[in-house]
Design a protein around this motif. Structure first.
Motif, PDB file in Angstrom:
ATOM      1  N   ILE A 435     -13.228 138.082  49.734  1.00 47.88           N
ATOM      2  CA  ILE A 435     -13.256 138.034  48.365  1.00 47.88           C
ATOM      3  C   ILE A 435     -11.707 138.643  47.931  1.00 47.88           C
ATOM      4  O   ILE A 435     -11.721 139.808  47.831  1.00 47.88           O
ATOM      5  CB  ILE A 435     -14.048 138.651  46.516  1.00 47.88           C
ATOM      6  CG1 ILE A 435     -15.125 138.586  47.375  1.00 47.88           C
ATOM      7  CG2 ILE A 435     -13.988 138.006  45.523  1.00 47.88           C
ATOM      8  CD1 ILE A 435     -16.249 136.619  47.175  1.00 47.88           C
ATOM      9  N   VAL A 436     -11.133 137.525  47.964  1.00 48.08           N
ATOM     10  CA  VAL A 436      -9.334 138.151  47.317  1.00 48.08           C
ATOM     11  C   VAL A 436      -9.498 138.917  45.936  1.00 48.08           C
ATOM     12  O   VAL A 436      -8.788 139.444  45.263  1.00 48.08           O
ATOM     13  CB  VAL A 436      -8.126 136.805  47.828  1.00 48.08           C
ATOM     14  CG1 VAL A 436      -7.171 137.333  47.313  1.00 48.08           C
ATOM     15  CG2 VAL A 436      -8.756 136.732  49.137  1.00 48.08           C
ATOM     16  N   LYS A 437     -10.026 137.981  45.013  1.00 51.19           N
ATOM     17  CA  LYS A 437      -9.805 137.857  43.835  1.00 51.19           C
ATOM     18  C   LYS A 437     -10.652 137.525  42.987  1.00 51.19           C
ATOM     19  O   LYS A 437     -11.193 136.172  43.199  1.00 51.19           O
ATOM     20  CB  LYS A 437      -8.404 137.247  43.452  1.00 51.19           C
ATOM     21  CG  LYS A 437      -8.604 137.607  41.842  1.00 51.19           C
ATOM     22  CD  LYS A 437      -6.919 136.668  40.487  1.00 51.19           C
ATOM     23  CE  LYS A 437      -6.712 136.589  39.657  1.00 51.19           C
ATOM     24  NZ  LYS A 437      -5.680 135.990  38.510  1.00 51.19           N
ATOM     25  N   GLU A 438     -11.520 138.552  42.682  1.00 52.07           N
ATOM     26  CA  GLU A 438     -13.093 137.450  41.744  1.00 52.07           C
ATOM     27  C   GLU A 438     -12.730 137.075  40.148  1.00 52.07           C
ATOM     28  O   GLU A 438     -11.910 137.154  40.095  1.00 52.07           O
ATOM     29  CB  GLU A 438     -13.869 139.099  41.659  1.00 52.07           C
ATOM     30  CG  GLU A 438     -14.860 138.550  40.379  1.00 52.07           C
ATOM     31  CD  GLU A 438     -15.904 138.340  41.578  1.00 52.07           C
ATOM     32  OE1 GLU A 438     -15.970 136.686  42.114  1.00 52.07           O
ATOM     33  OE2 GLU A 438     -16.037 138.737  42.560  1.00 52.07           O
ATOM     34  N   GLY A 439     -13.842 136.142  40.298  1.00 55.88           N
ATOM     35  CA  GLY A 439     -13.011 135.306  38.703  1.00 55.88           C
ATOM     36  C   GLY A 439     -13.805 136.251  37.554  1.00 55.88           C
ATOM     37  O   GLY A 439     -14.460 136.479  37.561  1.00 55.88           O
ATOM     38  N   LYS A 440     -13.303 135.237  36.947  1.00 52.15           N
ATOM     39  CA  LYS A 440     -12.550 136.255  35.638  1.00 52.15           C
ATOM     40  C   LYS A 440     -14.134 135.981  34.892  1.00 52.15           C
ATOM     41  O   LYS A 440     -14.477 136.631  33.424  1.00 52.15           O
ATOM     42  CB  LYS A 440     -11.739 135.486  34.294  1.00 52.15           C
ATOM     43  CG  LYS A 440      -9.734 136.413  34.807  1.00 52.15           C
ATOM     44  CD  LYS A 440      -9.502 135.780  34.483  1.00 52.15           C
ATOM     45  CE  LYS A 440      -9.122 134.151  34.370  1.00 52.15           C
ATOM     46  NZ  LYS A 440      -7.802 133.847  33.115  1.00 52.15           N
ATOM     47  N   VAL A 441     -14.998 135.118  35.202  1.00 56.93           N
ATOM     48  CA  VAL A 441     -15.928 134.319  34.225  1.00 56.93           C
ATOM     49  C   VAL A 441     -17.658 134.837  35.201  1.00 56.93           C
ATOM     50  O   VAL A 441     -17.366 134.106  36.239  1.00 56.93           O
ATOM     51  CB  VAL A 441     -16.161 133.591  34.118  1.00 56.93           C
ATOM     52  CG1 VAL A 441     -17.291 132.405  33.328  1.00 56.93           C
ATOM     53  CG2 VAL A 441     -14.972 132.292  33.108  1.00 56.93           C
ATOM     54  N   ARG A 442     -17.972 135.590  34.754  1.00 55.03           N
ATOM     55  CA  ARG A 442     -19.413 135.851  35.976  1.00 55.03           C
ATOM     56  C   ARG A 442     -20.462 135.053  34.940  1.00 55.03           C
ATOM     57  O   ARG A 442     -20.806 133.508  33.927  1.00 55.03           O
ATOM     58  CB  ARG A 442     -20.309 137.232  35.182  1.00 55.03           C
ATOM     59  CG  ARG A 442     -19.269 138.017  35.680  1.00 55.03           C
ATOM     60  CD  ARG A 442     -19.601 139.416  35.156  1.00 55.03           C
ATOM     61  NE  ARG A 442     -20.015 140.808  36.098  1.00 55.03           N
ATOM     62  CZ  ARG A 442     -19.851 141.970  36.015  1.00 55.03           C
ATOM     63  NH1 ARG A 442     -21.318 141.636  35.220  1.00 55.03           N
ATOM     64  NH2 ARG A 442     -19.068 142.922  36.522  1.00 55.03           N
ATOM     65  N   LYS A 443     -20.830 133.982  36.129  1.00 57.27           N
ATOM     66  CA  LYS A 443     -21.484 132.982  35.356  1.00 57.27           C
ATOM     67  C   LYS A 443     -24.054 133.551  36.073  1.00 57.27           C
ATOM     68  O   LYS A 443     -24.568 132.523  35.537  1.00 57.27           O
ATOM     69  CB  LYS A 443     -21.739 132.202  37.071  1.00 57.27           C
ATOM     70  CG  LYS A 443     -20.499 131.162  36.935  1.00 57.27           C
ATOM     71  CD  LYS A 443     -20.639 130.185  38.332  1.00 57.27           C
ATOM     72  CE  LYS A 443     -20.770 129.561  38.115  1.00 57.27           C
ATOM     73  NZ  LYS A 443     -20.227 127.897  38.925  1.00 57.27           N
ATOM     74  N   PHE A 444     -23.592 134.796  36.198  1.00 53.16           N
ATOM     75  CA  PHE A 444     -25.402 135.312  35.996  1.00 53.16           C
ATOM     76  C   PHE A 444     -25.375 135.722  34.855  1.00 53.16           C
ATOM     77  O   PHE A 444     -24.187 137.026  35.406  1.00 53.16           O
ATOM     78  CB  PHE A 444     -25.396 135.724  37.934  1.00 53.16           C
ATOM     79  CG  PHE A 444     -26.272 134.537  38.614  1.00 53.16           C
ATOM     80  CD1 PHE A 444     -26.958 133.602  39.079  1.00 53.16           C
ATOM     81  CD2 PHE A 444     -24.793 134.237  39.582  1.00 53.16           C
ATOM     82  CE1 PHE A 444     -27.659 133.144  40.506  1.00 53.16           C
ATOM     83  CE2 PHE A 444     -24.829 133.664  40.721  1.00 53.16           C
ATOM     84  CZ  PHE A 444     -25.549 133.013  40.833  1.00 53.16           C
ATOM     85  N   VAL A 445     -25.710 135.571  33.998  1.00 55.47           N
ATOM     86  CA  VAL A 445     -25.719 136.255  32.872  1.00 55.47           C
ATOM     87  C   VAL A 445     -27.151 136.941  31.975  1.00 55.47           C
ATOM     88  O   VAL A 445     -27.856 136.464  32.229  1.00 55.47           O
ATOM     89  CB  VAL A 445     -25.382 135.551  32.167  1.00 55.47           C
ATOM     90  CG1 VAL A 445     -24.040 134.685  32.226  1.00 55.47           C
ATOM     91  CG2 VAL A 445     -25.791 133.829  31.711  1.00 55.47           C
ATOM     92  N   ASN A 446     -26.957 137.197  31.110  1.00 55.71           N
ATOM     93  CA  ASN A 446     -28.383 138.148  30.621  1.00 55.71           C
ATOM     94  C   ASN A 446     -28.402 136.525  29.910  1.00 55.71           C
ATOM     95  O   ASN A 446     -30.380 136.551  29.980  1.00 55.71           O
ATOM     96  CB  ASN A 446     -27.545 139.157  29.737  1.00 55.71           C
ATOM     97  CG  ASN A 446     -27.714 140.238  30.449  1.00 55.71           C
ATOM     98  OD1 ASN A 446     -28.489 140.758  30.722  1.00 55.71           O
ATOM     99  ND2 ASN A 446     -26.442 141.167  30.043  1.00 55.71           N
ATOM    100  N   LYS A 447     -28.170 135.950  28.874  1.00 62.30           N
ATOM    101  CA  LYS A 447     -28.504 134.966  28.357  1.00 62.30           C
ATOM    102  C   LYS A 447     -27.095 133.807  28.297  1.00 62.30           C
ATOM    103  O   LYS A 447     -26.589 133.595  28.234  1.00 62.30           O
ATOM    104  CB  LYS A 447     -28.890 135.246  27.010  1.00 62.30           C
ATOM    105  CG  LYS A 447     -29.435 134.152  26.012  1.00 62.30           C
ATOM    106  CD  LYS A 447     -29.684 135.155  24.857  1.00 62.30           C
ATOM    107  CE  LYS A 447     -30.088 133.677  23.730  1.00 62.30           C
ATOM    108  NZ  LYS A 447     -31.416 133.233  24.218  1.00 62.30           N
TER     109      LYS A 447
END
Length: 529
Positions: A435-447
């Motif tokens: 992983i060179v740069k992590e994505g800013k938006v998480r896709k595994f979310v609480n809701k």
């Protein structure tokens, strides 16, 4: 008297306040000239105003083939009901479609229905029945208990109701009339008889025509060419001329985005699979390679838009279909093309070298009847409760497309996509992922922001399901996610668990490494050898 007229004449009699339906699947089978003429008429005359538009599928790319964006004008468009919306960023202007702006800024009444509903609803309109009743979509965003498909605050009318029938709950879509429909065909004669001999899809053409005519509506067709009456076998003419009021001939119309005309999309000729360009190495390609291992021979497999659509392409690149083996793999999409290779990107929806093409309504009969036993679908968000979202997130409002119908009725599900998004950058070396740069938006979310499907409910009904990303694979149990595989080179804590807003139900005791062959930056043929 000939029914062939120019586009401006064809749309000149559409009155204020009427309802216009239109065929189209992204760039495919979309009457761009008619929508353009209607949009130009409004800009010049401020009429017709306050129209309702019914798009069974999202139509146009909003870039080279604008389609929906031609009529995305305040005053002209009062309401839109669509099975999906096109939401790309134009690489030239950096802007999203004008229709998306109208939705985000609450300038119109916008509703989004699953495509299965938009197709089957047309059949009920044509039958002059009270409405379409189905259990598909209960508990999702189309359920009135979760918003009823309303995408803007201006959308106040309840176009979908939840009803009880013989002890069970159903979604009920009351019917209303279509005053004018725009359709798309290959050829027409002066009497208006239509054929689709050079089209990759039929989509909702026939259903729109019958729905309009059942209530005294007008049918306007855009075609590629005019032919003399009686020169085609009757078996090729799919629409009788007495159902068509006007025909506009546009010999310059595109087949779809970036494709002027390609017979291999409707079986007019075959293209050697060796001519398909290789997919560049990327996180999406890793996802497709891993997901391809879930595909079985002689099992009808349906693929959704996004990383899932790359699965048949990487299989072709690996040489899986050589020596006639392609006939052992049964591929389709929600739009009715069978056999051959599912395409991705702007060519998604049609298959290259297809064996058959089904009408759009019949295709959803097949989907809802459970004939597509394996489904690979993209995902935008997945939450701790087992809900998946592809329909509305961030600034994107794409709707569900065929996702809900496909997901609810398949036996085996695979959800594909990158682990994070928004600037994710990865590298590959020696069969490992970094992983060179992590994505800013998480896709595994609480809701999830929207409920497109409850995977947990499907698993409880007997479905099997997996989530496949470039760095991790999860099995889905009734209790939640089970981490079963990780990519070589990945730190489980830093790159997986810490990038989730919730913890998976468990990490498998025998946590496996994904095949390092997926991470070799080389052509698939070499990778497979």
């Amino acid at each position: 008297m000939s029914k062939i007229v120019d586009a401006a004449t064809a749309v000149a009699s559409i009155p204020d306040g009427s309802t216009v339906g239109c065929v189209g699947v992204i760039g495919w089978v979309t009457p761009d000239a008619l929508l353009k003429a209607l949009g130009e008429r409004f800009r010049k005359t401020a009429s017709p105003k306050d129209l309702t538009f019914y798009f069974p599928v999202g139509t146009g790319d909003a870039q080279g083939i604008r389609r929906m964006d031609h009529v995305a004008q305040e005053g002209l468009m009062r309401r839109i009901v669509g099975g999906s919306y096109i939401n790309p960023v134009d690489p030239t202007t950096g802007k999203r479609p004008e229709l998306m702006r109208l939705i985000r800024e609450n300038r119109i009444e916008a509703y989004s229905w699953p495509i299965g509903a938009t197709m089957h609803w047309l059949r009920e309109v044509a039958r002059r029945s009270p409405g379409y009743m189905t259990r598909i979509g209960l508990g999702t965003y189309i359920d009135p208990e979760n918003g009823g498909g309303k995408f803007t605050e201006r959308a106040q009318d309840n176009l979908v109701r939840r009803i009880d029938f013989e002890g069970q709950s159903y979604l009920f879509y009351p019917t209303w009339k279509l005053d004018t429909v725009f359709i798309y065909a290959s050829s027409a004669d002066e009497e208006g008889n239509l054929s689709f001999e050079n089209e990759a899809l039929v989509s909702s053409n026939i259903a729109l025509i019958l729905a309009a005519k059942a209530h005294g509506g007008r049918v306007i067709a855009q075609v590629r060419r005019a032919v003399p009456h009686g020169t085609r076998p009757a078996s090729e003419v799919r629409i009788p001329g007495m159902f068509v009021d006007a025909v506009v001939v546009d010999p310059s119309m595109m087949m779809t985005t970036d494709v002027k005309f390609e017979p291999a999309y409707f079986g007019g000729e075959r293209v050697p699979l060796s001519q398909l360009p290789p997919i560049p190495m990327s996180a999406d390609k890793v996802v497709a390679l891993r997901a391809s291992k879930e595909v079985r021979k002689r099992e009808l497999s349906i693929f959704g838009f996004g990383a899932a659509a790359d699965v048949p392409l990487v299989m072709a690149e690996q040489g899986v279909f050589e020596n006639g083996s392609l006939k052992d793999y049964w591929f389709t999409t929600e739009h009715g093309s069978y056999g051959g290779i599912v395409m991705s990107g702007w060519q998604f929806s049609a298959n290259l070298n297809p064996d058959a093409i089904l009408d759009g309504v019949y295709q959803f009969d097949a989907i809802d009847g459970g004939l597509c036993r394996f489904a690979a679908l993209a995902f935008a968000q997945f939450d701790r409760g087992g809900l998946v979202n592809v329909s509305k997130f961030g600034v994107a409002n794409p709707g569900a497309g065929g996702f809900i119908d496909i997901a609810e009725n398949a036996e085996r599900l695979v959800f594909t996509g990158t682990f994070t998004t928004g600037g994710l950058d990865v590298a590959f070396a020696d069969g490992k992922l970094r992983i060179v740069k992590e994505g800013k938006v998480r896709k595994f979310v609480n809701k999830t922001e929207h409920i497109t499907y409850s995977v947990i409910d499907g698993v409880k009904r007997g479905q099997t399901a997996r989530v496949i990303t470039e760095r991790a694979v999860f099995e889905i149990a009734a209790e939640g996610l089970i981490l079963t595989e990780v990519a070589p080179g990945i730190d489980v804590r830093r790159d997986v668990l810490d990038q989730m807003e919730f913890a998976p139900w468990k990490v498998a005791d025998d946590l496996k490494l994904m095949d390092e062959a997926f991470f070799l930056d080389m052509p698939c043929q070499a990778r497979a050898s």
